[in-house]
Write a protein that holds these residues in place. Structure first.
Motif, PDB file in Angstrom:
ATOM      1  N   PRO A  67       0.824  -1.062  -0.028  1.00 22.90           N
ATOM      2  CA  PRO A  67      -0.020  -0.071   0.213  1.00 22.90           C
ATOM      3  C   PRO A  67       0.700   1.280  -0.084  1.00 22.90           C
ATOM      4  O   PRO A  67       1.919   1.362   0.732  1.00 22.90           O
ATOM      5  N   SER A  68       0.550   2.281  -0.796  1.00 27.43           N
ATOM      6  CA  SER A  68       1.203   3.171  -0.810  1.00 27.43           C
ATOM      7  C   SER A  68       0.757   4.287  -0.018  1.00 27.43           C
ATOM      8  O   SER A  68      -0.297   4.394   0.543  1.00 27.43           O
ATOM      9  N   VAL A  69       1.612   5.430   0.855  1.00 30.46           N
ATOM     10  CA  VAL A  69       1.207   6.222   1.653  1.00 30.46           C
ATOM     11  C   VAL A  69       0.640   7.485   1.061  1.00 30.46           C
ATOM     12  O   VAL A  69       1.673   8.106   0.224  1.00 30.46           O
ATOM     13  N   CYS A  70      -0.341   7.861   1.426  1.00 31.17           N
ATOM     14  CA  CYS A  70      -0.593   9.197   0.706  1.00 31.17           C
ATOM     15  C   CYS A  70      -1.456  10.263   1.825  1.00 31.17           C
ATOM     16  O   CYS A  70      -1.338  10.019   3.123  1.00 31.17           O
ATOM     17  N   ASP A  71      -1.620  11.408   1.333  1.00 35.55           N
ATOM     18  CA  ASP A  71      -2.034  12.151   2.318  1.00 35.55           C
ATOM     19  C   ASP A  71      -3.385  12.143   2.909  1.00 35.55           C
ATOM     20  O   ASP A  71      -3.744  12.306   4.143  1.00 35.55           O
ATOM     21  N   GLY A  72      -4.301  11.458   2.309  1.00 38.89           N
ATOM     22  CA  GLY A  72      -5.651  11.175   2.919  1.00 38.89           C
ATOM     23  C   GLY A  72      -6.415  10.040   2.001  1.00 38.89           C
ATOM     24  O   GLY A  72      -5.586   9.540   1.045  1.00 38.89           O
ATOM     25  N   VAL A  73      -7.378   9.739   2.291  1.00 35.45           N
ATOM     26  CA  VAL A  73      -8.118   8.937   1.725  1.00 35.45           C
ATOM     27  C   VAL A  73      -8.914   9.427   0.531  1.00 35.45           C
ATOM     28  O   VAL A  73      -9.432  10.271   0.689  1.00 35.45           O
ATOM     29  N   PRO A  74      -8.816   8.791  -0.740  1.00 32.08           N
ATOM     30  CA  PRO A  74      -9.521   9.244  -1.828  1.00 32.08           C
ATOM     31  C   PRO A  74     -10.987   9.354  -1.829  1.00 32.08           C
ATOM     32  O   PRO A  74     -11.717   8.426  -1.162  1.00 32.08           O
ATOM     33  N   HIS A  75     -11.550  10.220  -2.447  1.00 33.44           N
ATOM     34  CA  HIS A  75     -13.109  10.306  -2.377  1.00 33.44           C
ATOM     35  C   HIS A  75     -13.636  10.481  -3.648  1.00 33.44           C
ATOM     36  O   HIS A  75     -12.904  10.762  -4.578  1.00 33.44           O
ATOM     37  N   ASP A  76     -14.813  10.180  -3.783  1.00 36.03           N
ATOM     38  CA  ASP A  76     -15.502   9.807  -4.901  1.00 36.03           C
ATOM     39  C   ASP A  76     -16.666  11.016  -4.963  1.00 36.03           C
ATOM     40  O   ASP A  76     -17.181  11.212  -3.627  1.00 36.03           O
ATOM     41  N   VAL A  77     -17.242  11.548  -6.048  1.00 39.10           N
ATOM     42  CA  VAL A  77     -18.323  12.549  -6.113  1.00 39.10           C
ATOM     43  C   VAL A  77     -19.285  11.869  -6.663  1.00 39.10           C
ATOM     44  O   VAL A  77     -18.954  11.644  -7.904  1.00 39.10           O
ATOM     45  N   VAL A  78     -20.508  11.664  -6.459  1.00 43.34           N
ATOM     46  CA  VAL A  78     -21.539  11.118  -6.894  1.00 43.34           C
ATOM     47  C   VAL A  78     -22.639  12.079  -7.134  1.00 43.34           C
ATOM     48  O   VAL A  78     -23.196  12.508  -6.095  1.00 43.34           O
ATOM     49  N   LEU A  79     -23.138  12.079  -8.434  1.00 44.15           N
ATOM     50  CA  LEU A  79     -24.351  12.956  -8.610  1.00 44.15           C
ATOM     51  C   LEU A  79     -25.486  12.281  -8.499  1.00 44.15           C
ATOM     52  O   LEU A  79     -25.619  11.301  -9.073  1.00 44.15           O
ATOM     53  N   ALA A 112     -13.202  17.166  -3.600  1.00 42.32           N
ATOM     54  CA  ALA A 112     -14.630  16.654  -3.522  1.00 42.32           C
ATOM     55  C   ALA A 112     -15.500  17.554  -3.114  1.00 42.32           C
ATOM     56  O   ALA A 112     -16.853  17.761  -3.573  1.00 42.32           O
ATOM     57  N   GLU A 113     -15.164  18.301  -1.941  1.00 40.97           N
ATOM     58  CA  GLU A 113     -16.094  19.011  -1.281  1.00 40.97           C
ATOM     59  C   GLU A 113     -16.352  20.432  -1.989  1.00 40.97           C
ATOM     60  O   GLU A 113     -17.636  20.715  -2.149  1.00 40.97           O
ATOM     61  N   VAL A 114     -15.489  20.898  -2.788  1.00 40.33           N
ATOM     62  CA  VAL A 114     -15.688  21.914  -3.535  1.00 40.33           C
ATOM     63  C   VAL A 114     -16.557  21.568  -4.887  1.00 40.33           C
ATOM     64  O   VAL A 114     -17.416  22.328  -5.308  1.00 40.33           O
ATOM     65  N   THR A 115     -16.306  20.276  -5.443  1.00 42.41           N
ATOM     66  CA  THR A 115     -17.026  19.905  -6.256  1.00 42.41           C
ATOM     67  C   THR A 115     -18.585  19.842  -6.044  1.00 42.41           C
ATOM     68  O   THR A 115     -19.471  20.134  -6.877  1.00 42.41           O
ATOM     69  N   VAL A 116     -18.843  19.170  -4.904  1.00 38.97           N
ATOM     70  CA  VAL A 116     -20.229  19.047  -4.389  1.00 38.97           C
ATOM     71  C   VAL A 116     -20.821  20.539  -4.262  1.00 38.97           C
ATOM     72  O   VAL A 116     -22.182  20.663  -4.735  1.00 38.97           O
ATOM     73  N   THR A 117     -20.347  21.646  -3.658  1.00 39.00           N
ATOM     74  CA  THR A 117     -20.654  22.873  -3.565  1.00 39.00           C
ATOM     75  C   THR A 117     -21.118  23.249  -4.734  1.00 39.00           C
ATOM     76  O   THR A 117     -22.143  23.902  -4.962  1.00 39.00           O
ATOM     77  N   ALA A 118     -20.257  23.294  -5.876  1.00 37.27           N
ATOM     78  CA  ALA A 118     -20.514  23.618  -7.378  1.00 37.27           C
ATOM     79  C   ALA A 118     -21.663  22.978  -7.918  1.00 37.27           C
ATOM     80  O   ALA A 118     -22.475  23.654  -8.619  1.00 37.27           O
ATOM     81  N   LEU A 119     -21.965  21.568  -7.722  1.00 40.53           N
ATOM     82  CA  LEU A 119     -22.838  21.137  -8.163  1.00 40.53           C
ATOM     83  C   LEU A 119     -24.259  21.388  -7.721  1.00 40.53           C
ATOM     84  O   LEU A 119     -25.280  21.666  -7.984  1.00 40.53           O
ATOM     85  N   ARG A 120     -24.281  21.610  -6.163  1.00 37.42           N
ATOM     86  CA  ARG A 120     -25.343  21.935  -5.585  1.00 37.42           C
ATOM     87  C   ARG A 120     -25.810  23.540  -5.670  1.00 37.42           C
ATOM     88  O   ARG A 120     -26.904  23.755  -5.859  1.00 37.42           O
ATOM     89  N   GLY A 121     -24.811  24.544  -6.062  1.00 39.59           N
ATOM     90  CA  GLY A 121     -25.048  25.684  -6.539  1.00 39.59           C
ATOM     91  C   GLY A 121     -25.568  25.850  -7.669  1.00 39.59           C
ATOM     92  O   GLY A 121     -26.338  26.557  -8.047  1.00 39.59           O
TER      93      GLY A 121
END
Length: 91
Positions: A7-19, A64-73
């Motif tokens: 497993p690679s070490v990364c800054d955080g857990v990757p997230h998905d954006v679902v419409l 992911a949070e910025v994307t969700v905010t844009a879609l909700r907007g």
């Protein structure tokens, strides 16, 4: 060195954006999806009309949070989901 998966070490857990719902302003949502993904207008429209749709896959939580905010907007309903940890075989 033995062959295996590590497993690679990364800054955080990757997230998905679902419409989950494009809402009534579908054209506005298509424009946002096109801007975020770089897809053509036609492919963006197809993606928006086939819900639930994965808009972005494996992005950092902030993106992911910025994307969700844009879609909700734009009038859509979207959510952020964490990607599950992969199961690596024991060596």
């Amino acid at each position: 060195m033995a062959d295996g998966y590590f497993p690679s070490v990364c800054d955080g857990v990757p997230h998905d954006v679902v419409l989950t719902d494009p809402g009534t302003r579908v054209l506005d949502v298509v424009r946002v999806v096109r801007r975020l993904t770089g897809l053509s207008p036609w492919r963006s429209k197809v993606l928006v009309t086939r819900v639930p749709a994965m808009i972005l896959v494996g992005v950092p939580q902030e993106d992911a949070e910025v994307t969700v905010t844009a879609l909700r907007g734009a009038g859509a309903q979207a959510e952020v989901g964490e990607r599950p940890e992969p199961d690596f075989p024991e060596p």
